[in-house]
Design a protein around this motif. Structure first.
Motif, PDB file in Angstrom:
ATOM      1  N   LEU A  29     -78.102 -56.597  29.339  1.00  0.00           N
ATOM      2  CA  LEU A  29     -78.759 -56.079  28.202  1.00  0.00           C
ATOM      3  C   LEU A  29     -78.893 -54.515  27.987  1.00  0.00           C
ATOM      4  CD1 LEU A  29     -82.002 -58.135  28.987  1.00  0.00           C
ATOM      5  CD2 LEU A  29     -80.344 -58.987  27.394  1.00  0.00           C
ATOM      6  N   VAL A  30     -78.903 -54.352  26.603  1.00  0.00           N
ATOM      7  CA  VAL A  30     -79.173 -52.855  26.082  1.00  0.00           C
ATOM      8  C   VAL A  30     -80.674 -52.814  25.777  1.00  0.00           C
ATOM      9  CG1 VAL A  30     -78.688 -50.956  24.885  1.00  0.00           C
ATOM     10  CG2 VAL A  30     -76.896 -52.655  25.580  1.00  0.00           C
ATOM     11  N   VAL A  31     -81.569 -51.995  26.373  1.00  0.00           N
ATOM     12  CA  VAL A  31     -82.858 -51.715  26.140  1.00  0.00           C
ATOM     13  C   VAL A  31     -82.784 -50.239  25.477  1.00  0.00           C
ATOM     14  CG1 VAL A  31     -85.165 -51.539  26.697  1.00  0.00           C
ATOM     15  CG2 VAL A  31     -83.700 -53.151  27.869  1.00  0.00           C
ATOM     16  N   ARG A  32     -83.143 -50.217  24.055  1.00  0.00           N
ATOM     17  CA  ARG A  32     -83.207 -49.083  23.401  1.00  0.00           C
ATOM     18  C   ARG A  32     -84.651 -48.733  22.769  1.00  0.00           C
ATOM     19  NH1 ARG A  32     -78.689 -49.784  21.337  1.00  0.00           N
ATOM     20  NH2 ARG A  32     -77.561 -48.367  22.265  1.00  0.00           N
ATOM     21  N   THR A  33     -85.148 -47.603  22.825  1.00  0.00           N
ATOM     22  CA  THR A  33     -86.367 -47.260  22.366  1.00  0.00           C
ATOM     23  C   THR A  33     -86.383 -46.051  21.335  1.00  0.00           C
ATOM     24  OG1 THR A  33     -87.601 -47.979  24.439  1.00  0.00           O
ATOM     25  CG2 THR A  33     -89.001 -46.723  22.669  1.00  0.00           C
ATOM     26  N   PRO A  34     -85.983 -46.240  20.063  1.00  0.00           N
ATOM     27  CA  PRO A  34     -85.588 -44.987  19.249  1.00  0.00           C
ATOM     28  C   PRO A  34     -86.879 -44.182  18.941  1.00  0.00           C
ATOM     29  CG  PRO A  34     -84.603 -47.062  18.362  1.00  0.00           C
ATOM     30  CD  PRO A  34     -85.578 -47.507  19.509  1.00  0.00           C
ATOM     31  N   SER A  35     -88.066 -44.667  19.105  1.00  0.00           N
ATOM     32  CA  SER A  35     -89.277 -43.852  19.116  1.00  0.00           C
ATOM     33  C   SER A  35     -89.640 -43.040  19.929  1.00  0.00           C
ATOM     34  CB  SER A  35     -90.532 -44.805  18.739  1.00  0.00           C
ATOM     35  OG  SER A  35     -90.488 -45.552  19.989  1.00  0.00           O
ATOM     36  N   ASN A  36     -88.818 -43.227  21.436  1.00  0.00           N
ATOM     37  CA  ASN A  36     -89.277 -42.394  22.727  1.00  0.00           C
ATOM     38  C   ASN A  36     -87.811 -42.142  23.247  1.00  0.00           C
ATOM     39  OD1 ASN A  36     -90.673 -40.692  24.418  1.00  0.00           O
ATOM     40  ND2 ASN A  36     -91.852 -42.353  25.068  1.00  0.00           N
ATOM     41  N   PRO A  37     -86.920 -41.719  22.878  1.00  0.00           N
ATOM     42  CA  PRO A  37     -85.797 -41.278  23.444  1.00  0.00           C
ATOM     43  C   PRO A  37     -85.748 -40.812  24.609  1.00  0.00           C
ATOM     44  CG  PRO A  37     -85.870 -39.696  21.736  1.00  0.00           C
ATOM     45  CD  PRO A  37     -87.090 -40.654  21.493  1.00  0.00           C
ATOM     46  N   GLY A  38     -86.798 -40.077  24.947  1.00  0.00           N
ATOM     47  CA  GLY A  38     -87.074 -39.408  26.571  1.00  0.00           C
ATOM     48  C   GLY A  38     -87.563 -40.393  27.551  1.00  0.00           C
ATOM     49  N   PHE A  39     -87.877 -41.380  27.119  1.00  0.00           N
ATOM     50  CA  PHE A  39     -88.364 -42.539  28.058  1.00  0.00           C
ATOM     51  C   PHE A  39     -87.136 -43.247  28.732  1.00  0.00           C
ATOM     52  CE2 PHE A  39     -90.752 -46.960  28.220  1.00  0.00           C
ATOM     53  CZ  PHE A  39     -91.093 -46.727  29.581  1.00  0.00           C
ATOM     54  N   HIS A  40     -86.758 -42.792  29.960  1.00  0.00           N
ATOM     55  CA  HIS A  40     -85.515 -43.262  30.439  1.00  0.00           C
ATOM     56  C   HIS A  40     -85.571 -44.651  30.888  1.00  0.00           C
ATOM     57  CE1 HIS A  40     -84.500 -39.116  32.285  1.00  0.00           C
ATOM     58  NE2 HIS A  40     -84.584 -39.318  30.952  1.00  0.00           N
ATOM     59  N   TRP A  41     -86.910 -45.424  31.034  1.00  0.00           N
ATOM     60  CA  TRP A  41     -86.728 -46.928  31.207  1.00  0.00           C
ATOM     61  C   TRP A  41     -87.207 -47.565  30.087  1.00  0.00           C
ATOM     62  CZ3 TRP A  41     -83.905 -48.878  35.006  1.00  0.00           C
ATOM     63  CH2 TRP A  41     -83.556 -47.997  35.848  1.00  0.00           C
ATOM     64  N   LYS A  71     -78.474 -37.605  28.529  1.00  0.00           N
ATOM     65  CA  LYS A  71     -77.995 -37.235  29.869  1.00  0.00           C
ATOM     66  C   LYS A  71     -78.180 -38.054  31.047  1.00  0.00           C
ATOM     67  CE  LYS A  71     -77.697 -32.442  28.226  1.00  0.00           C
ATOM     68  NZ  LYS A  71     -78.176 -30.948  28.266  1.00  0.00           N
ATOM     69  N   HIS A  72     -79.247 -38.691  30.874  1.00  0.00           N
ATOM     70  CA  HIS A  72     -79.891 -39.543  31.877  1.00  0.00           C
ATOM     71  C   HIS A  72     -78.968 -40.883  32.263  1.00  0.00           C
ATOM     72  CE1 HIS A  72     -81.909 -42.027  29.024  1.00  0.00           C
ATOM     73  NE2 HIS A  72     -81.916 -43.094  29.879  1.00  0.00           N
ATOM     74  N   LEU A  73     -79.081 -41.312  33.257  1.00  0.00           N
ATOM     75  CA  LEU A  73     -78.334 -42.456  33.660  1.00  0.00           C
ATOM     76  C   LEU A  73     -79.599 -43.577  34.102  1.00  0.00           C
ATOM     77  CD1 LEU A  73     -75.111 -41.780  35.371  1.00  0.00           C
ATOM     78  CD2 LEU A  73     -75.250 -42.690  32.989  1.00  0.00           C
ATOM     79  N   ALA A  74     -79.737 -44.902  33.706  1.00  0.00           N
ATOM     80  CA  ALA A  74     -80.840 -45.820  34.135  1.00  0.00           C
ATOM     81  C   ALA A  74     -80.316 -47.329  33.986  1.00  0.00           C
ATOM     82  CB  ALA A  74     -82.002 -45.609  33.106  1.00  0.00           C
ATOM     83  N   ALA A  91     -73.552 -42.949  44.732  1.00  0.00           N
ATOM     84  CA  ALA A  91     -73.146 -41.438  44.856  1.00  0.00           C
ATOM     85  C   ALA A  91     -72.099 -40.981  43.758  1.00  0.00           C
ATOM     86  CB  ALA A  91     -72.553 -41.408  46.520  1.00  0.00           C
ATOM     87  N   ALA A  92     -71.428 -42.018  43.528  1.00  0.00           N
ATOM     88  CA  ALA A  92     -70.373 -41.571  42.430  1.00  0.00           C
ATOM     89  C   ALA A  92     -70.936 -41.075  41.181  1.00  0.00           C
ATOM     90  CB  ALA A  92     -69.232 -42.879  42.312  1.00  0.00           C
ATOM     91  N   LEU A  93     -72.187 -41.700  41.022  1.00  0.00           N
ATOM     92  CA  LEU A  93     -72.687 -41.432  39.825  1.00  0.00           C
ATOM     93  C   LEU A  93     -74.216 -40.648  39.825  1.00  0.00           C
ATOM     94  CD1 LEU A  93     -72.573 -45.149  37.673  1.00  0.00           C
ATOM     95  CD2 LEU A  93     -71.213 -42.701  37.641  1.00  0.00           C
ATOM     96  N   GLY A  94     -74.336 -40.093  41.192  1.00  0.00           N
ATOM     97  CA  GLY A  94     -75.398 -39.249  41.330  1.00  0.00           C
ATOM     98  C   GLY A  94     -76.791 -40.190  41.185  1.00  0.00           C
ATOM     99  N   LEU A  95     -76.800 -41.629  41.440  1.00  0.00           N
ATOM    100  CA  LEU A  95     -77.971 -42.399  41.258  1.00  0.00           C
ATOM    101  C   LEU A  95     -78.872 -42.547  42.527  1.00  0.00           C
ATOM    102  CD1 LEU A  95     -76.114 -45.625  39.664  1.00  0.00           C
ATOM    103  CD2 LEU A  95     -77.471 -43.852  38.343  1.00  0.00           C
ATOM    104  N   THR A  96     -79.886 -42.475  42.359  1.00  0.00           N
ATOM    105  CA  THR A  96     -81.050 -42.504  43.214  1.00  0.00           C
ATOM    106  C   THR A  96     -81.625 -44.392  43.083  1.00  0.00           C
ATOM    107  OG1 THR A  96     -81.960 -40.464  43.299  1.00  0.00           O
ATOM    108  CG2 THR A  96     -83.135 -42.114  44.218  1.00  0.00           C
ATOM    109  N   ALA A  97     -81.570 -44.992  44.005  1.00  0.00           N
ATOM    110  CA  ALA A  97     -82.197 -46.296  44.125  1.00  0.00           C
ATOM    111  C   ALA A  97     -83.554 -46.498  44.593  1.00  0.00           C
ATOM    112  CB  ALA A  97     -81.206 -47.264  44.951  1.00  0.00           C
ATOM    113  N   GLU A  98     -84.197 -47.130  43.469  1.00  0.00           N
ATOM    114  CA  GLU A  98     -85.541 -47.228  43.873  1.00  0.00           C
ATOM    115  C   GLU A  98     -85.900 -48.875  43.990  1.00  0.00           C
ATOM    116  OE1 GLU A  98     -87.833 -45.451  40.536  1.00  0.00           O
ATOM    117  OE2 GLU A  98     -87.311 -43.494  41.066  1.00  0.00           O
ATOM    118  N   VAL A  99     -86.284 -49.398  44.963  1.00  0.00           N
ATOM    119  CA  VAL A  99     -86.647 -50.857  45.151  1.00  0.00           C
ATOM    120  C   VAL A  99     -88.164 -50.922  45.086  1.00  0.00           C
ATOM    121  CG1 VAL A  99     -86.456 -52.718  46.729  1.00  0.00           C
ATOM    122  CG2 VAL A  99     -84.645 -51.232  46.669  1.00  0.00           C
TER     123      VAL A  99
END
Length: 262
Positions: A29-41, A71-74, A91-99
């Protein structure tokens, strides 16, 4: 793509209700919020499984194709068991895992009072401005104008959902000032999701959050099914999760988010 996770199922339902664009490609799925592009989630990809060997490059290319100007990845990982995938791929993408822990309840334990507090739904401009002020008190003042706009858009989105009849934002007011609050919204035919439980740092341990959650569970939702599953998502290491369990929530699943801020 059929979403298994209650956490992401309710996340996506609320985002869709607030105007986000949800595109189902079958494999993700692609989730996109055009009204708030700075909202990573509000701008992320939901994948059906955690990253395996060699997935980092594929995931990065897929994200870049969908969000070429960010620039972010989510990445959300669908599932219930908290598996986050291979650390080498993170690590290859510099991601942090949050569970996170996904908790559910059919109803909350009997209501209690919060002495000196008025507990009610937010109404009108002043209440919603106080909701923004509470956000800043809990998380700090925005570092720049971009961060302030992000917070304003997010609160405005919650208000729009309330005014559309999808739920309510309940607050605990002490001497006329909002000191704790949370939203509860319809997230499916038999699901309701709590959002952004917050208590002012100077007013914690007074029962305000408990009163807000209990009031919301009894009064916040529009007419509908008599039986709903209440869903709340929490950091398993944060003290709030103990409060939720004391109110009758039970640990049900784990939700995995992989994120890089920039």
């Amino acid at each position: 793509m059929e979403i298994t996770s209650l956490g992401f199922r309710t996340d996506v339902a609320l985002l869709a209700a607030s105007g986000s664009e949800i595109t189902d490609h079958g494999t993700h799925l692609v989730v996109r919020t055009p009204s708030n592009p700075g909202f990573h989630w509000g701008n992320f990809l939901l994948l059906p499984a955690p990253p395996g060997p060699g997935d980092a490059a594929r995931w990065a290319a897929l994200f870049a194709m969908e969000f070429p100007d960010t620039k972010h990845l989510a990445f959300g990982v669908d599932g219930v068991d908290g598996r986050a995938g291979l650390p080498a791929e993170h690590a290859a993408l510099g991601l942090t895992a949050e569970v996170s822990t996904v908790l559910t309840a059919a109803q909350l334990r009997p209501p209690s009072t919060a002495p000196g507090a008025e507990v009610r739904a937010l109404t009108g401009d002043d209440d919603w401005q106080q909701a923004l002020t509470l956000e800043f008190a809990c998380h700090g003042l925005p570092a720049n104008e971009r961060a302030r706009r992000f917070a304003e858009r997010r609160v405005a989105g919650f208000r729009a959902q309330c005014e559309a009849g999808n739920g309510s934002w309940v607050g605990a007011f002490v001497a006329g000032r909002l000191r704790a609050g949370a939203g509860l919204f319809t997230a499916g035919p038999t699901l309701a999701r709590f959002q952004n439980v917050a208590t002012h740092p100077d007013f914690r341990r007074r029962g305000l959050a408990s009163a807000v959650l209990r009031h919301a569970a009894r009064h916040a939702l529009p007419d509908g099914p008599t039986t709903r599953t209440l869903v709340i998502v929490a950091d398993p290491d944060y003290h709030a999760v103990r409060l939720y369990r004391s109110l009758g929530f039970m640990d049900t699943e784990h939700q995995v988010q992989l994120h890089r801020a920039s």
